[in-house]
Design an enzyme around this catalytic site. Structure first.
Site, PDB file in Angstrom:
ATOM      1  N   CYS B  67      75.771  33.868 -42.497  1.00 10.80           N
ATOM      2  CA  CYS B  67      75.724  33.942 -43.959  1.00 10.80           C
ATOM      3  C   CYS B  67      74.286  33.905 -44.460  1.00 10.80           C
ATOM      4  O   CYS B  67      73.940  34.578 -45.440  1.00 10.80           O
ATOM      5  CB  CYS B  67      76.516  32.798 -44.582  1.00 10.80           C
ATOM      6  SG  CYS B  67      78.266  32.837 -44.171  1.00 10.80           S
ATOM      7  N   ARG B 144      84.312  37.849 -45.127  1.00  4.78           N
ATOM      8  CA  ARG B 144      83.168  38.578 -45.703  1.00  4.78           C
ATOM      9  C   ARG B 144      83.687  39.794 -46.477  1.00  4.78           C
ATOM     10  O   ARG B 144      83.788  40.897 -45.942  1.00  4.78           O
ATOM     11  CB  ARG B 144      82.204  38.994 -44.589  1.00  4.78           C
ATOM     12  CG  ARG B 144      81.703  37.824 -43.786  1.00  4.78           C
ATOM     13  CD  ARG B 144      80.696  38.202 -42.724  1.00  4.78           C
ATOM     14  NE  ARG B 144      80.511  37.073 -41.820  1.00  4.78           N
ATOM     15  CZ  ARG B 144      79.776  35.994 -42.089  1.00  4.78           C
ATOM     16  NH1 ARG B 144      79.139  35.922 -43.241  1.00  4.78           N
ATOM     17  NH2 ARG B 144      79.678  35.007 -41.232  1.00  4.78           N
TER      18      ARG B 144
END
Lengths: 73, 230
Positions: B67, B144
């Site tokens: 991330c 995601r």
């Protein structure tokens, strides 16, 4: 809060927005004058309206007496 | 805390499918579900982005390595997106304090400012509304996901990546270029298209159109397969 701190002080972006408003300004006017993103101006003006710092008349905002007073040193 | 905005009709009044869309997960070509959420830039509504393109994306969690690489990559394309009238809005099931601490950590460790707001979706409201939770992967972390929403609030593209695979932000930039080119010139874009490449002229629907097409000066391989420069 984006525009007003927990101590009731204006953030830098809130000061910019208030300072950029004359008698009456749309969010687009304020975004153009401050170079802040339009989404942030819309959210900020809404927050300042809830706090009584600006008022909405149709599609334009204007600073209240309280809003103006916070700008003066 | 995030709270859903009831005024879906107002939010999406320009979109004919708004009333149908409001109760279901996002669908391409339909109005994006309205929301109001607390972010690192204050309380924001989807309608605040009216008039601009929006890339709404979720990440699994703050302070995780993949991330972090993605946030660095999104920050890197933010200026190019801004030139294209596109804003970024992140989301994860973390608190505002966690987001702020992570953003500050990224600044400290990598020297990069994260210029876009991040939704603190602790109660999973926006994540649930947009179908960002994939129970087969995780019940507590958003996958995601990327939602490209156009200036009138219509979902124009969706991308889903698993927890283990970081996204390609060059592809997101390319996707925005393709969508905006499609809108501007009423064309389609071929595989691996990038700005400057020829675009696809939509296939003709009638015999008359076919004849007109073949004499229009396009680069045609056959009547249904024509390209042009824009």
């Amino acid at each position: 809060m984006a525009c007003i701190s927990s101590q009731g002080e204006l953030s830098e972006s809130a000061r910019k927005m208030l300072a950029a408003m004359d008698a009456s300004a749309t969010p687009e006017d304020v975004a153009s004058r401050t170079e802040l993103p339009l989404f942030r101006v819309r959210a900020g003006l809404r927050e300042m309206a809830e706090a009584g710092l600006v008022e909405l008349n149709e599609e334009a905002y204007s600073p209240t007496q309280l809003g103006r007073s916070l700008l003066t040193p | 805390m995030s709270s859903l905005v009831e005024s879906t009709v107002q939010e999406t009044s320009h979109a004919p499918a708004a009333s149908v869309q409001s109760a279901s997960l996002p669908r391409l070509g339909m109005a994006a579900p309205a929301f109001e959420a607390v972010t690192t830039h204050g309380k924001i509504r989807l309608s605040d982005f009216h008039g601009t393109w929006l890339v709404l994306f979720s990440h699994p969690a703050d302070f995780t390595p993949v991330c972090t690489t993605e946030f660095l990559a999104f920050a890197a394309i933010a200026p190019e997106l801004r030139k294209r009238n596109v804003e970024l809005l992140g989301l994860s099931i973390d608190s505002t304090s966690s987001h702020i601490a992570w953003v500050r950590n990224i600044k400290e460790k990598f020297g990069i400012d994260i210029p876009f707001p991040i939704i603190a979706d602790s109660n999973k409201e926006v994540a649930t509304l947009y179908g960002m939770l994939m129970p087969g992967e995780s019940k507590t972390e958003t996958s995601r996901c990327v939602f490209v929403i156009d200036p009138v609030g219509i979902v124009r593209a969706m991308i889903y990546y698993p927890l283990t695979t970081g996204r390609n932000t060059d592809e997101i930039l390319r996707l925005l270029d393709a969508l905006q080119t499609t809108d501007k010139h009423k064309v389609a874009t071929p595989a691996n298209w990038k700005p400057g490449d020829k675009v696809i002229v939509p296939p003709p629907a009638t015999m008359e159109d076919v004849e007109a097409r073949l004499n229009a000066g396009y680069e045609c391989t056959d009547w249904y397969f024509c390209k042009k420069s824009v």
